[in-house]
Scaffold this active site. Structure first.
Site, PDB file in Angstrom:
ATOM      1  N   LYS A  52      42.468  17.399  60.446  1.00 16.74           N
ATOM      2  CA  LYS A  52      42.806  17.889  59.106  1.00 16.74           C
ATOM      3  C   LYS A  52      43.375  16.721  58.324  1.00 16.74           C
ATOM      4  CE  LYS A  52      42.895  21.853  56.826  1.00 16.74           C
ATOM      5  NZ  LYS A  52      42.024  23.023  57.039  1.00 16.74           N
TER       6      LYS A  52
HETATM    7  P1  NAD Z   1      41.677  27.474  47.197  1.00 15.24           P
HETATM    8  O1  NAD Z   1      42.406  26.287  46.703  1.00 15.24           O
HETATM    9  O2  NAD Z   1      40.276  27.694  46.790  1.00 15.24           O
HETATM   10  O3  NAD Z   1      42.516  28.811  46.862  1.00 15.24           O
HETATM   11  C1  NAD Z   1      43.861  28.954  47.178  1.00 15.24           C
HETATM   12  C2  NAD Z   1      44.345  30.243  46.545  1.00 15.24           C
HETATM   13  O4  NAD Z   1      45.692  30.497  46.972  1.00 15.24           O
HETATM   14  C3  NAD Z   1      44.393  30.190  45.013  1.00 15.24           C
HETATM   15  O5  NAD Z   1      43.964  31.426  44.494  1.00 15.24           O
HETATM   16  C4  NAD Z   1      45.873  29.977  44.726  1.00 15.24           C
HETATM   17  O6  NAD Z   1      46.238  30.474  43.452  1.00 15.24           O
HETATM   18  C5  NAD Z   1      46.486  30.787  45.843  1.00 15.24           C
HETATM   19  N1  NAD Z   1      47.879  30.429  46.110  1.00 15.24           N
HETATM   20  C6  NAD Z   1      48.402  29.187  46.271  1.00 15.24           C
HETATM   21  N2  NAD Z   1      49.735  29.282  46.454  1.00 15.24           N
HETATM   22  C7  NAD Z   1      50.039  30.592  46.417  1.00 15.24           C
HETATM   23  C8  NAD Z   1      51.247  31.324  46.541  1.00 15.24           C
HETATM   24  N3  NAD Z   1      52.398  30.716  46.739  1.00 15.24           N
HETATM   25  N4  NAD Z   1      51.210  32.675  46.435  1.00 15.24           N
HETATM   26  C9  NAD Z   1      50.044  33.310  46.234  1.00 15.24           C
HETATM   27  N5  NAD Z   1      48.863  32.670  46.110  1.00 15.24           N
HETATM   28  C10 NAD Z   1      48.871  31.332  46.200  1.00 15.24           C
HETATM   29  O7  NAD Z   1      41.799  27.384  48.791  1.00 15.24           O
HETATM   30  P2  NAD Z   1      40.867  28.089  49.871  1.00 15.24           P
HETATM   31  O8  NAD Z   1      39.857  27.099  50.303  1.00 15.24           O
HETATM   32  O9  NAD Z   1      40.458  29.429  49.402  1.00 15.24           O
HETATM   33  O10 NAD Z   1      41.901  28.216  51.097  1.00 15.24           O
HETATM   34  C11 NAD Z   1      42.777  29.328  51.225  1.00 15.24           C
HETATM   35  C12 NAD Z   1      43.287  29.403  52.656  1.00 15.24           C
HETATM   36  O11 NAD Z   1      42.172  29.551  53.541  1.00 15.24           O
HETATM   37  C13 NAD Z   1      44.032  28.162  53.155  1.00 15.24           C
HETATM   38  O12 NAD Z   1      45.014  28.555  54.092  1.00 15.24           O
HETATM   39  C14 NAD Z   1      42.938  27.366  53.874  1.00 15.24           C
HETATM   40  O13 NAD Z   1      43.465  26.463  54.814  1.00 15.24           O
HETATM   41  C15 NAD Z   1      42.188  28.501  54.516  1.00 15.24           C
HETATM   42  N6  NAD Z   1      40.809  28.188  54.898  1.00 15.24           N
HETATM   43  C16 NAD Z   1      39.909  27.724  53.991  1.00 15.24           C
HETATM   44  C17 NAD Z   1      38.592  27.479  54.380  1.00 15.24           C
HETATM   45  C18 NAD Z   1      37.535  27.046  53.413  1.00 15.24           C
HETATM   46  O14 NAD Z   1      36.352  27.015  53.811  1.00 15.24           O
HETATM   47  N7  NAD Z   1      37.844  26.728  52.188  1.00 15.24           N
HETATM   48  C19 NAD Z   1      38.220  27.680  55.719  1.00 15.24           C
HETATM   49  C20 NAD Z   1      39.159  28.158  56.630  1.00 15.24           C
HETATM   50  C21 NAD Z   1      40.454  28.419  56.203  1.00 15.24           C
END
Ligand code: NAD
Length: 490
Positions: A176
């Site tokens: 990561k």
């Molecule tokens: P992203 O940046 O597209 O979205 C993040 C979302 O979380 C946004 O809507 C933001 O407004 C919200 N957010 C941030 N801080 C917040 C808070 N304090 N309270 C409420 N909402 C909040 O990110 P993503 O890619 O959708 O990732 C989201 C989660 O999923 C993370 O934990 C990431 O590690 C995990 N994840 C992502 C992927 C991927 O393919 N993108 C894969 C596996 C896991």
């Protein structure tokens, strides 16, 4: 702020240094500020009716310090990850030497690099790449742009990546990375220069057969395109076209895969379908709530709609909204694209963090940041299933409460693997110069993720443990076997 309220936020780690916090005090509902003040605004999130302090928060949205500290309280995710590992190791009596290998990371890179801002100033930034384990294949894992990124967070997320790839049985290890900054404070040109300079600083510590980044919080296909272009530019002309798979989650035109954008959300929904089938639960008319409406949350929400389920509340960094008649996730996704968050979405009621967690529903999909389901919030959750889209959304205390309250959990290291599975498909397509159709991608994804679910359920029955411990057991058993067969050099 009264002393009592001050005390509530004591002991919580601030999300930015005090120096960076631009605070103003004013009466709620009577912001005694000049029209021209850049700080004018109301905190829509907390319910403190008297004096409240306003901060410039993590993604450019105004929130009060009290709310911010409560909702983004940072506990050490890495400690939680290691605790979870030990719990599973004890159940299966994992070989002590192998336990020691798995508890540590292989390589940790911290880079400090200068970037020129639009106004000509130079800003120093700090980036990280942690490679946890590559016993099963090249290191693989996302890149996060966020002010809370630090070495412990990246270690934890890299470790979780190792468990995920082992659990779903794909030939990757875990890594990561991230840069500690708030992209909301920078222009698109500045973010491009930051991304390129970071990629350059990483140099050969990433590579298509060595360590392959992908999108995570605040990074997307555009960022992957900049990384690819920068990485390729450092290669000799004959090497360049063999590097396409140095990142996954690329735009389609640049060698990205069909279905990568929705992959994590799609995987979550396949698993929810499976859970529903196993529990004789009908998803048609089922009610769900989602925290985080970025890539993972918005896709999961949109794909749940196809089952006739009803989204009634959403929280993101701009606030939370609720409508008991249902919110159309496709329309909300369009709104978020235009306005940057769910706050202000028409015909919904704005609610605070606690009310969001109290919303009665069948399914909760946390898809934002870690440590959201705490001992406190787990007590007020009113759902049957938590499908963990985010990494590490549940603290150990929260986990105990969910267990005690018989709330089912599809744990993160299983639930959000759709992204890395389709990243693997993208990597394979690039290596073979192939383009797979979406039907093929979806079928393969479903087969892999449901196979992993079944292995986890079997382990849960066999060892009489919860799904989280069972998922961890499946992952480390595979790694233990590989280490035993290969032995340790020399
Ligand atoms: P992203 O940046 O597209 O979205 C993040 C979302 O979380 C946004 O809507 C933001 O407004 C919200 N957010 C941030 N801080 C917040 C808070 N304090 N309270 C409420 N909402 C909040 O990110 P993503 O890619 O959708 O990732 C989201 C989660 O999923 C993370 O934990 C990431 O590690 C995990 N994840 C992502 C992927 C991927 O393919 N993108 C894969 C596996 C896991």
């Amino acid at each position: 702020m009264s002393n009592k309220k001050r005390k509530d936020v004591d002991g919580l780690r601030p999300i930015a240094t005090t120096k960076e916090w631009k605070m103003l005090y004013f009466q709620h509902g009577r912001p005694g500020l000049e029209e021209s003040s850049p700080y004018k605004g109301l905190c829509r999130h907390c319910e403190i009716r008297d004096i409240c302090s306003i901060v410039k928060p993590v993604t450019g949205i105004w929130r009060c310090e009290y709310y911010q500290a409560k909702s983004i309280k940072k506990t050490n995710l890495y400690e939680n990850v290691i605790k979870q590992l030990k719990k599973a190791e004890d159940v299966i009596h994992c070989d002590k030497d192998i336990c020691e290998i798995l508890a540590g990371t292989m390589n940790e890179l911290v880079v400090h690099f200068p970037v020129k801002m639009n106004d000509g100033r130079i800003k120093m930034l700090t980036g990280y790449r942690v490679q946890h384990n590559n016993a099963l294949g090249p290191y693989k894992g996302g890149l996060r742009f966020h002010p809370m990124v630090d070495i412990d967070e990246v270690r934890a997320l890299a470790t979780l990546m190792t468990w995920k790839t082992a659990l779903v049985n794909i030939p990757f290890g875990g890594a990561k990375g991230g840069i500690q900054f708030d992209p909301g404070d920078f222009s698109s040109e500045e973010i491009e220069r930051i991304t390129r300079r970071f990629t350059y600083a990483l140099g050969n510590n990433i590579g298509p057969e060595y360590d392959i980044p992908a999108p995570d919080v605040n990074t997307n296909p555009q960022i992957m395109a900049w990384i690819l272009d920068t990485y390729m530019s450092t290669m000799t002309p004959t090497e360049r076209n063999r590097c396409l798979h140095v990142v996954t989650g690329k735009p389609l035109e640049l060698g990205g895969s069909q279905g990568r954008n929705k992959a994590t959300g799609q995987g979550i929904v396949y698993l929810i379908e499976k859970w529903a089938q196993d529990h004789g639960f009908n998803l048609k008319g089922a009610i769900y709530i989602v925290q985080g409406f970025g890539n993972v949350g918005s896709w999961a929400a949109r794909l749940m709609k196809e089952h006739g389920s009803k989204l009634v509340a959403v929280e993101d960094v701009t606030g939370a909204i609720r409508k008991k008649e249902g919110i159309d996730p496709d329309d909300l996704a369009d709104y978020v694209k235009k306005h940057g968050g769910v706050c202000g979405y028409p015909k919904t009621d704005p609610i605070n963090h606690e009310k969001f967690f109290q919303t009665k529903a069948d399914i909760f999909i946390p898809a934002a940041l870690e440590n959201q389901i705490t001992g406190e919030t787990a007590e007020i959750l009113n759902v049957k299933l938590v499908a963990e889209g985010a990494n590490g959304p549940t603290e150990p205390e929260g986990d105990k409460v969910l267990h005690k309250r018989n709330i089912d959990v599809i744990p993160d290291i299983l639930c959000n693997t759709g992204g890395v599975i389709v990243s693997y498909f993208e990597w394979l397509q690039n290596k073979r110069s192939e383009f797979w159709e979406i039907e093929e991608i979806d079928n393969k994804l479903k087969k892999i993720i449901i196979g992993a679910y079944e292995r986890v359920r079997e382990a849960a029955e066999r060892y009489n443990v919860d799904m989280r411990t069972a998922a961890q057991i499946v992952a480390i058993s595979r790694l233990e076997m590989v280490y035993k067969e290969r032995g340790i050099f020399p």
